[in-house]
Design a protein around this motif. Structure first.
Motif, PDB file in Angstrom:
ATOM      1  N   LEU A  82      41.672  44.887  40.926  1.00 51.81           N
ATOM      2  CA  LEU A  82      42.621  45.877  41.441  1.00 51.81           C
ATOM      3  C   LEU A  82      43.487  45.256  42.537  1.00 51.81           C
ATOM      4  O   LEU A  82      44.690  45.518  42.620  1.00 51.81           O
ATOM      5  CB  LEU A  82      41.877  47.097  41.987  1.00 51.81           C
ATOM      6  N   GLY A  83      42.863  44.425  43.363  1.00 51.29           N
ATOM      7  CA  GLY A  83      43.632  43.722  44.380  1.00 51.29           C
ATOM      8  C   GLY A  83      44.680  42.811  43.765  1.00 51.29           C
ATOM      9  O   GLY A  83      45.765  42.618  44.339  1.00 51.29           O
ATOM     10  N   ALA A  84      44.379  42.246  42.593  1.00 49.17           N
ATOM     11  CA  ALA A  84      45.340  41.368  41.915  1.00 49.17           C
ATOM     12  C   ALA A  84      46.620  42.119  41.547  1.00 49.17           C
ATOM     13  O   ALA A  84      47.720  41.543  41.557  1.00 49.17           O
ATOM     14  CB  ALA A  84      44.710  40.762  40.662  1.00 49.17           C
ATOM     15  N   PHE A  85      46.491  43.417  41.232  1.00 54.59           N
ATOM     16  CA  PHE A  85      47.674  44.217  40.915  1.00 54.59           C
ATOM     17  C   PHE A  85      48.641  44.266  42.097  1.00 54.59           C
ATOM     18  O   PHE A  85      49.836  44.468  41.918  1.00 54.59           O
ATOM     19  CB  PHE A  85      47.270  45.642  40.525  1.00 54.59           C
ATOM     20  N   ALA A  86      48.110  44.109  43.301  1.00 55.68           N
ATOM     21  CA  ALA A  86      48.967  44.140  44.488  1.00 55.68           C
ATOM     22  C   ALA A  86      49.839  42.900  44.603  1.00 55.68           C
ATOM     23  O   ALA A  86      50.702  42.829  45.485  1.00 55.68           O
ATOM     24  CB  ALA A  86      48.104  44.290  45.747  1.00 55.68           C
ATOM     25  N   THR A  87      49.608  41.918  43.724  1.00 54.41           N
ATOM     26  CA  THR A  87      50.436  40.701  43.741  1.00 54.41           C
ATOM     27  C   THR A  87      51.439  40.662  42.595  1.00 54.41           C
ATOM     28  O   THR A  87      52.268  39.758  42.537  1.00 54.41           O
ATOM     29  CB  THR A  87      49.541  39.439  43.645  1.00 54.41           C
ATOM     30  N   PHE A  88      51.381  41.633  41.686  1.00 49.02           N
ATOM     31  CA  PHE A  88      52.233  41.596  40.493  1.00 49.02           C
ATOM     32  C   PHE A  88      53.676  41.957  40.826  1.00 49.02           C
ATOM     33  O   PHE A  88      53.940  42.896  41.583  1.00 49.02           O
ATOM     34  CB  PHE A  88      51.713  42.543  39.416  1.00 49.02           C
ATOM     35  N   GLU A  89      54.592  41.207  40.237  1.00 50.48           N
ATOM     36  CA  GLU A  89      56.016  41.476  40.352  1.00 50.48           C
ATOM     37  C   GLU A  89      56.592  41.686  38.953  1.00 50.48           C
ATOM     38  O   GLU A  89      55.874  41.603  37.960  1.00 50.48           O
ATOM     39  CB  GLU A  89      56.727  40.308  41.056  1.00 50.48           C
ATOM     40  N   ALA A  90      57.885  41.930  38.885  1.00 49.47           N
ATOM     41  CA  ALA A  90      58.521  42.195  37.591  1.00 49.47           C
ATOM     42  C   ALA A  90      58.501  40.983  36.674  1.00 49.47           C
ATOM     43  O   ALA A  90      58.594  41.116  35.450  1.00 49.47           O
ATOM     44  CB  ALA A  90      59.958  42.669  37.801  1.00 49.47           C
ATOM     45  N   ASP A  91      58.372  39.782  37.234  1.00 52.37           N
ATOM     46  CA  ASP A  91      58.397  38.569  36.427  1.00 52.37           C
ATOM     47  C   ASP A  91      57.074  37.804  36.445  1.00 52.37           C
ATOM     48  O   ASP A  91      57.024  36.631  36.074  1.00 52.37           O
ATOM     49  CB  ASP A  91      59.527  37.641  36.893  1.00 52.37           C
ATOM     50  N   THR A  92      55.995  38.456  36.854  1.00 56.47           N
ATOM     51  CA  THR A  92      54.684  37.794  36.835  1.00 56.47           C
ATOM     52  C   THR A  92      54.335  37.406  35.403  1.00 56.47           C
ATOM     53  O   THR A  92      54.468  38.239  34.494  1.00 56.47           O
ATOM     54  CB  THR A  92      53.604  38.734  37.396  1.00 56.47           C
TER      55      THR A  92
END
Length: 532
Positions: free
Chosen positions: A361-371
């Motif tokens: 879930l913490g990893a979702f906090a690093t996602f951007e539109a171009d991940t």
């Protein structure tokens, strides 16, 4: 301290002929479970289509979409405990068949809904059926398998949830690519028919041989209390304001009624629920773990669909395929989780699963539109791996803590905690997502007329819908909408991760560790030691 199961007389023996068919029976139970779980996972993929104006969809607003999901949750959570009691009393096979029939009829009507309000109503009818199906599947399982085989069977049962998670979005995507939106509900009907035929043929009936007198006051109090509590939670999420007087009053009323239910059951000589079960710390910790992990996951699952479809631009089918690693991991590892428990114990296995869920879930906090999309796939796979090592051990602990004849009540309690946790997750984390998005995007909507400005600020779908209507002028809204959503998603994901970590702490404090070598496989003794 001993567990309630220690003083309970053994449940009625199932004939050997039934035991020889136990794996086939498990297959039928999983098919019944499949349609209940599959329906929700299909709907998650279809929400974007249903929000599209007619004739493609129903033109449902964000609030109506949430209620299409929440109406199911409200009825399902409110009736689960009562449904488990009815199954223990009248017979689980009868309850399964009746629940499947109601679910099938509700699905057929939902497919033909002419408005969002009709869809919400028929979803509630589907939930009425599902509430009687879900606890009965696990209760029948506990009665056709001997104790030493129950962990393996429960693991396969939990893996069936993963199968439904996989099939649902993919099936929904295929149907939406080729048929109208109602097909995602109509697909349930043939599955129900097949399940009913197999159930009549294979599944034995079982019930509590000594159910005692009916407890109408307890039943009414449990239903009213759960419905008020879940409705208040949902309403708070819808308003994005849990300080609203009506929300607080509804939640407080629900808690008060449930407190009255507990007090009444403690004083009753024929209670619906023996509240002394919760004196067992292991039993209570397992219940808390299930509630907390579904709180964290349900809110995140809700926004992940909008991330993949709205921000990343994937179709419903592609969005469904992206969830495949999560489901595959759960299918593979849930039946094997018992082996990890045998080696490391319930505490390490479940706490490790919750820590892994928090990390994903913490990893979702690093996602951007171009991940890179492969990173999302790895995160989903690890999420499924973590879930497999939470669901199986906690389900085994809960089901083996109660005597076999109370299996329906045990299953219903477990699912009630899961549904209330999930409802809280969608409401609270949905509220965080909605508030954060509005705060992030409202400063970018100044050029819009006042009426459109309020509409566009509701959600990313609303903003993109307004942008599409404005043509070239609206293109300037797309990037701010994506940025605002990503920021809101990051905030929400971190909140979910924090809740999962709280669950890990609860498990680490109260679930038993690895038993001594002489007690390997003696689950009941493990519970006794932990409850002291």
């Amino acid at each position: 301290m001993t567990t309630p199961a220690d003083h309970a007389p053994p449940g009625p023996r199932i004939p050997e002929a039934v035991h020889r068919r136990r794996w086939a029976i498990l297959g039928v139970l999983m098919l019944s479970l499949l349609i209940v779980v599959l329906d929700n996972s299909i709907l998650n993929v279809a929400v974007k289509t249903i929000s599209t104006p007619a004739p493609v969809g129903l033109g449902a607003t964000q609030s109506q979409l949430e209620w299409a999901i929440n109406a199911y949750t409200l009825v399902f959570a409110g009736l689960l405990f009562t449904a488990g009691l009815v199954g223990d009393r009248l017979g689980r096979k009868k309850v399964l068949i009746g629940g499947l029939l109601v679910f099938g009829v509700g699905s057929a009507f939902a497919a033909e809904s002419g408005s969002p309000d009709q869809l919400i109503g028929f979803r509630a009818l589907m939930a009425l059926g599902a509430a009687f199906v879900m606890p009965a599947t696990l209760a029948v399982l506990m009665n056709v398998f001997e104790r030493q085989e129950q962990p393996k069977a429960i693991g396969i049962w939990a893996g069936g949830v993963g199968l439904a998670i996989a099939i649902g979005p993919i099936t929904g995507g295929v149907l939406l690519d080729h048929f109208w939106w109602g097909s995602v509900f109509l697909i349930n009907v043939p599955i129900v028919i097949i399940a009913l035929v197999l159930m009549f043929w294979l599944v034995p009936d079982s019930r509590d041989p000594r159910p005692g007198r009916i407890d109408p006051v307890g039943v009414v109090l449990s239903v009213v209390g759960l419905v008020l509590l879940v409705y208040g939670i949902i309403k708070g999420g819808e308003l994005a304001d849990f300080t609203d007087a009506k929300v607080l009053a509804t939640i407080a009323a629900g808690l008060a009624v449930l407190a009255g239910f507990v007090i009444f059951e403690m004083r009753s000589d024929h209670p619906s629920l023996d509240v002394t079960y919760f004196k067992n710390k292991v039993f209570s910790a397992a219940m808390a773990a299930i509630a907390l992990v579904f709180f964290a996951l349900m809110g995140v699952t809700f926004f992940s669909v909008f991330y993949t479809q709205s921000v990343r631009g994937y179709s419903p089918l592609q969005s469904g395929l992206l969830l495949l690693p999560l489901a595959v991991a759960q299918m593979i590892f849930a039946p094997r989780a018992r082996l990890v428990v045998d080696r490391f114990g319930n505490k390490a296995t479940t706490a490790g699963g919750l820590v892994l869920i928090a990390a994903t879930l913490g990893a979702f906090a690093t996602f951007e539109a171009d991940t890179p999309i492969w990173i999302l796939e790895i995160v989903f796979f690890l999420m499924g791996f973590g879930m497999a090592h939470i669901m199986t051990p906690t389900s085994v602990v809960i089901m083996q803590a109660l005597p076999r004849e109370k299996a329906g009540s045990a299953s219903a309690l477990s699912n009630t905690f899961r549904q209330v946790g999930g409802a809280l997750g969608i409401a609270v984390l949905g509220s965080v997502l909605s508030t954060s998005y509005r705060n992030g995007v409202e400063g970018k909507l100044g050029s819009l007329p006042p009426g459109l400005r309020e509409t566009a600020g509701e959600s990313i779908e609303a903003t993109l819908g307004v942008a599409a209507k404005l043509g070239a002028q609206g293109k300037a809204l797309v990037t701010p909408a994506n940025d605002a959503f990503l920021h809101a998603m990051h905030t929400t994901a971190l909140c979910g991760a924090g809740v999962a970590l709280i669950g890990a702490v609860v498990v680490a404090l109260f679930l038993p560790g690895k038993p001594p070598a002489g007690q390997q496989g003696d689950r009941e003794q493990e519970l006794v030691v932990a409850g002291e």
